[in-house]
Design an enzyme around this catalytic site. Structure first.
Site, PDB file in Angstrom:
ATOM      1  N   CYS A 133      11.555 -39.233  31.351  1.00 26.73           N
ATOM      2  CA  CYS A 133      10.003 -40.115  31.585  1.00 26.73           C
ATOM      3  C   CYS A 133       9.161 -39.937  32.281  1.00 26.73           C
ATOM      4  O   CYS A 133       9.257 -38.843  32.725  1.00 26.73           O
ATOM      5  CB  CYS A 133      10.482 -41.418  30.685  1.00 26.73           C
ATOM      6  SG  CYS A 133       9.234 -41.808  30.188  1.00 26.73           S
ATOM      7  N   TYR A 134       9.421 -41.098  32.880  1.00 28.19           N
ATOM      8  CA  TYR A 134       8.829 -40.819  34.467  1.00 28.19           C
ATOM      9  C   TYR A 134       9.359 -39.904  35.682  1.00 28.19           C
ATOM     10  O   TYR A 134       8.599 -39.260  36.062  1.00 28.19           O
ATOM     11  CB  TYR A 134       8.620 -42.269  34.762  1.00 28.19           C
ATOM     12  CG  TYR A 134       8.051 -42.351  36.169  1.00 28.19           C
ATOM     13  CD1 TYR A 134       6.066 -42.153  36.158  1.00 28.19           C
ATOM     14  CD2 TYR A 134       8.537 -42.158  37.586  1.00 28.19           C
ATOM     15  CE1 TYR A 134       5.812 -42.241  37.402  1.00 28.19           C
ATOM     16  CE2 TYR A 134       7.130 -41.809  38.759  1.00 28.19           C
ATOM     17  CZ  TYR A 134       6.205 -42.043  38.609  1.00 28.19           C
ATOM     18  OH  TYR A 134       5.812 -41.827  40.050  1.00 28.19           O
ATOM     19  N   LYS A 164      30.068 -55.191  33.170  1.00 29.65           N
ATOM     20  CA  LYS A 164      30.448 -55.928  32.411  1.00 29.65           C
ATOM     21  C   LYS A 164      31.707 -54.817  31.247  1.00 29.65           C
ATOM     22  O   LYS A 164      32.671 -55.406  31.054  1.00 29.65           O
ATOM     23  CB  LYS A 164      29.825 -56.810  31.599  1.00 29.65           C
ATOM     24  CG  LYS A 164      29.915 -58.038  30.934  1.00 29.65           C
ATOM     25  CD  LYS A 164      30.705 -58.669  31.981  1.00 29.65           C
ATOM     26  CE  LYS A 164      30.876 -60.151  31.214  1.00 29.65           C
ATOM     27  NZ  LYS A 164      30.851 -61.244  32.358  1.00 29.65           N
ATOM     28  N   GLY A 180      10.276 -44.433  34.251  1.00 31.98           N
ATOM     29  CA  GLY A 180       9.906 -46.058  35.384  1.00 31.98           C
ATOM     30  C   GLY A 180       8.114 -46.247  34.510  1.00 31.98           C
ATOM     31  O   GLY A 180       7.562 -45.993  34.533  1.00 31.98           O
ATOM     32  N   GLU A 206      19.436 -41.740  26.851  1.00 29.51           N
ATOM     33  CA  GLU A 206      20.393 -43.002  26.838  1.00 29.51           C
ATOM     34  C   GLU A 206      19.999 -44.181  25.594  1.00 29.51           C
ATOM     35  O   GLU A 206      21.165 -45.118  26.125  1.00 29.51           O
ATOM     36  CB  GLU A 206      19.982 -43.580  28.243  1.00 29.51           C
ATOM     37  CG  GLU A 206      18.439 -44.171  28.697  1.00 29.51           C
ATOM     38  CD  GLU A 206      17.078 -43.667  29.242  1.00 29.51           C
ATOM     39  OE1 GLU A 206      17.617 -42.608  28.663  1.00 29.51           O
ATOM     40  OE2 GLU A 206      16.286 -44.029  29.347  1.00 29.51           O
ATOM     41  N   HIS A 257      14.220 -40.282  25.713  1.00 31.47           N
ATOM     42  CA  HIS A 257      15.280 -40.751  26.088  1.00 31.47           C
ATOM     43  C   HIS A 257      16.304 -40.971  25.972  1.00 31.47           C
ATOM     44  O   HIS A 257      16.853 -41.588  24.844  1.00 31.47           O
ATOM     45  CB  HIS A 257      14.761 -42.390  26.435  1.00 31.47           C
ATOM     46  CG  HIS A 257      13.577 -43.062  27.621  1.00 31.47           C
ATOM     47  ND1 HIS A 257      14.174 -43.412  28.537  1.00 31.47           N
ATOM     48  CD2 HIS A 257      12.145 -43.554  26.818  1.00 31.47           C
ATOM     49  CE1 HIS A 257      12.412 -43.559  29.345  1.00 31.47           C
ATOM     50  NE2 HIS A 257      11.735 -43.761  27.993  1.00 31.47           N
ATOM     51  N   ASP A 264      34.868 -62.262  34.175  1.00 35.23           N
ATOM     52  CA  ASP A 264      35.009 -61.954  35.515  1.00 35.23           C
ATOM     53  C   ASP A 264      35.989 -62.920  35.953  1.00 35.23           C
ATOM     54  O   ASP A 264      36.669 -61.843  36.993  1.00 35.23           O
ATOM     55  CB  ASP A 264      33.822 -62.292  36.047  1.00 35.23           C
ATOM     56  CG  ASP A 264      32.252 -61.532  35.283  1.00 35.23           C
ATOM     57  OD1 ASP A 264      33.242 -60.653  34.486  1.00 35.23           O
ATOM     58  OD2 ASP A 264      31.154 -61.723  35.566  1.00 35.23           O
TER      59      ASP A 264
END
Ligand code: XMP
Length: 532
Positions: A96-97, A388, A69, A190, A188, A246
């Site tokens: 992180c944060y 998605k 964040g 991710e 990070h 979609d």
């Protein structure tokens, strides 16, 4: 009955039973964290950091991830999670944060670092349950190249924690309390830039949190079919089909779930790509035997657009006419109780995070269709939980063609914003042909999937050309191809010169009235992806 429908009748695991709670501190990678967890085969949901104790307990997660964040824990009133999270008895990973906040809440110390760190850093992992054993295969050393993006850093770990990795700039680059299964990483995991980032996520989600990994395309389809059947019973459902990913996946899914109870309305506004209307009908009506009403409304749209060249006004005209046509068709149908929509999880997160609260927002996107005001219909939104990439995977699972599921995005107003200035049918036709050549060649040269979006644009300016012995004074086509992850920023694609030359020649030779082709090389920003 199709194989998919049969599969949906077979027992499948409860795919929501094991779930991770992703606590959002407003970090730029929060959605990515949730997607990575799902790629490990585990359901995850994003909730804001001020989720109440009761909601935390009611969610009953198998593990929690605290996101990064933009804030500092040393602010007067920093965002922090409820203590209930640390009392659940499940593993917690702070990123992180998220790590700094965990450190501050559990009795450690966080300070502003002298050296802010953005970009690659090399950490030396210690004995860690989270990333112990991973190493840099190239150097053979037990080092990991990771992606950092922080100003503050943890100076003292809380009681019960040990330091599990360090870097020259962050002596405490990771910490853990193996007993309580609390982990913090300053970097990070991710993002793809972090070496073994996916393996670190997997170790946390599957091994440390002990989730079985049954969040798979097959199970998601089976579960969604079961839920739709339970929701709509024997009611009739209406869907605005656009041919986009979609709504196409919703159509395929509902058809498997409820067969003839589904009616689709496909408004062809005449601003689709070359042959696109026919292809939509072929896929859904002919091959899948779905009930699709095609409304050929091109004349109506061209009449409404005549004389208008302002991009925003063109968008409004197309949007308003789309809803009108859709409404007219809907009123002709009888006994419809449900309206299906292709709302996906990022839409849900966006509307939940808005100031207007968690109201149920009906997507006003004109390529989805609006809800006729005087028709009382309830919503069915079978993709509400999906990102998605998951929508695409279940599209394939449902038997939709790969080309349809992995097609580049196409704006709702279609070629209406790619014919610059006034939209005339003869210009749309030239654009359709030129665009088709470009896309066809991208496929043939194996370039289509290497760019994020590619298309042609019609410029209503005439320029001089020579062909054979004759002088020509004709229109210009611009080609656009971009690489992007989120469509918020984009880089123009470095397509090979020979390829561009070949496409340019084909367009000039095959499309009457075009004497020049250009390739457009502005990034976003400062330009946008579309021209209007
Ligand atoms: P821009 O041009 O804003 O485009 O850089 C970003 C992405 O959004 C798409 N786009 C639209 N999609 N209705 C839509 O449904 C619109 O009016 C519209 N305008 C742009 C564009 O194709 C790109 O993927």
């Amino acid at each position: 009955m199709s194989q998919v429908a049969e599969a949906s009748n077979a027992p499948h695991p409860d795919i929501h039973a094991h779930r991770l709670l992703i606590v959002d501190f407003g970090g730029q990678y929060t959605q990515l964290i949730a997607r990575r967890v799902r790629e490990c085969g585990v359901y995850s949901e994003i909730h804001p950091w001020d989720l109440s104790d009761d909601d935390v307990r009611a969610f009953a997660p198998s593990g929690v991830i605290l996101s990064g964040g933009p804030e500092s824990v040393n602010l007067d009133d920093p965002p922090k999670v409820s203590q209930a999270i640390f009392e659940l008895g499940v593993p917690v990973l702070g990123i992180c944060y998220g790590m700094q906040s965990m450190a501050a809440e559990l009795g450690g110390k966080v300070e502003a670092s002298q050296h802010r760190e953005f970009g690659y850093a090399e950490i030396t992992p210690g004995d860690s349950g989270l990333f112990g054993g991973f190493s840099d295969a190239d150097s053979g050393k037990p080092k990991l190249k990771v992606w950092m993006s922080h100003g503050d850093r943890v100076e003292d770990v809380p009681p019960g924690f040990t330091v599990s990795a360090s870097s020259p700039n962050s002596p405490i680059a990771a910490m853990e309390d193996a007993e309580r299964q609390f982990y913090g990483v300053q970097f990070h995991p991710e993002v793809t830039h972090t070496l073994h980032g996916d393996a670190i996520m997997r170790r946390f989600v599957r091994e440390i949190c002990g989730c079985p990994g049954d969040w798979t395309a097959g199970n998601i389809v089976a579960d969604a079919i079961e839920q739709v059947r339970a929701q709509v019973g024997d009611g009739q459902v209406l869907l605005g089909l656009s041919g986009g990913v979609d709504s196409s996946v919703v159509a395929a899914l509902l058809h498997e779930a409820i067969g003839d109870q589904l009616t689709c309305v496909f408004v062809d506004h005449g601003l689709l790509r070359h042959n696109e209307g026919d292809q939509v009908m072929e896929t859904f009506a002919e091959h899948m035997h779905i009930n699709v009403i095609r409304v050929n409304a091109a004349d109506r749209f061209f009449d409404a657009l005549a004389g208008e060249s302002d991009p925003e006004k063109k968008r409004k005209i197309i949007g308003a006419n789309f809803i009108e046509v859709f409404d007219e068709e809907a009123h002709k149908l009888e006994g419809i109780e449900w309206l299906a929509q292709g709302t996906i999880y990022p839409d849900v997160i966006e509307s939940a995070g808005s100031k207007t609260g968690k109201a149920h927002v009906i997507k006003s996107h004109h390529n989805v269709g609006g809800l006729p005001e005087d028709m009382r219909m309830s919503l069915v939104e079978p993709l509400r939980e999906l990102f998605k990439d998951e929508v695409r995977k279940i599209g394939l699972e449902l038997g939709l063609p790969y080309e349809m599921v992995y097609r580049h995005p196409f704006p709702g107003p279609g070629l209406g914003v790619r014919v610059l200035g006034e939209v005339r049918p003869e210009h749309v036709e030239k654009l359709q042909l030129a665009d088709d050549i470009f896309i066809d060649e991208l496929h043939k040269h194996d370039l289509y999937n290497k760019v994020s979006q590619a298309f042609a644009v019609f410029l209503p300016v005439r320029s001089v050309g020579v062909m054979g012995d004759g002088r020509r004074y004709e229109y210009v086509i611009a080609l656009r191809a971009v690489e992007t992850i989120d469509f918020m920023t984009a880089r123009w694609a470095r397509l090979p010169y020979e390829f561009l030359e070949h496409v340019s020649l084909r367009i000039i030779n095959e499309v009457d009235g075009i004497s020049r082709v250009t390739y457009y090389i502005s990034g976003k920003p400062p330009a946008t992806i579309e021209w209007e």
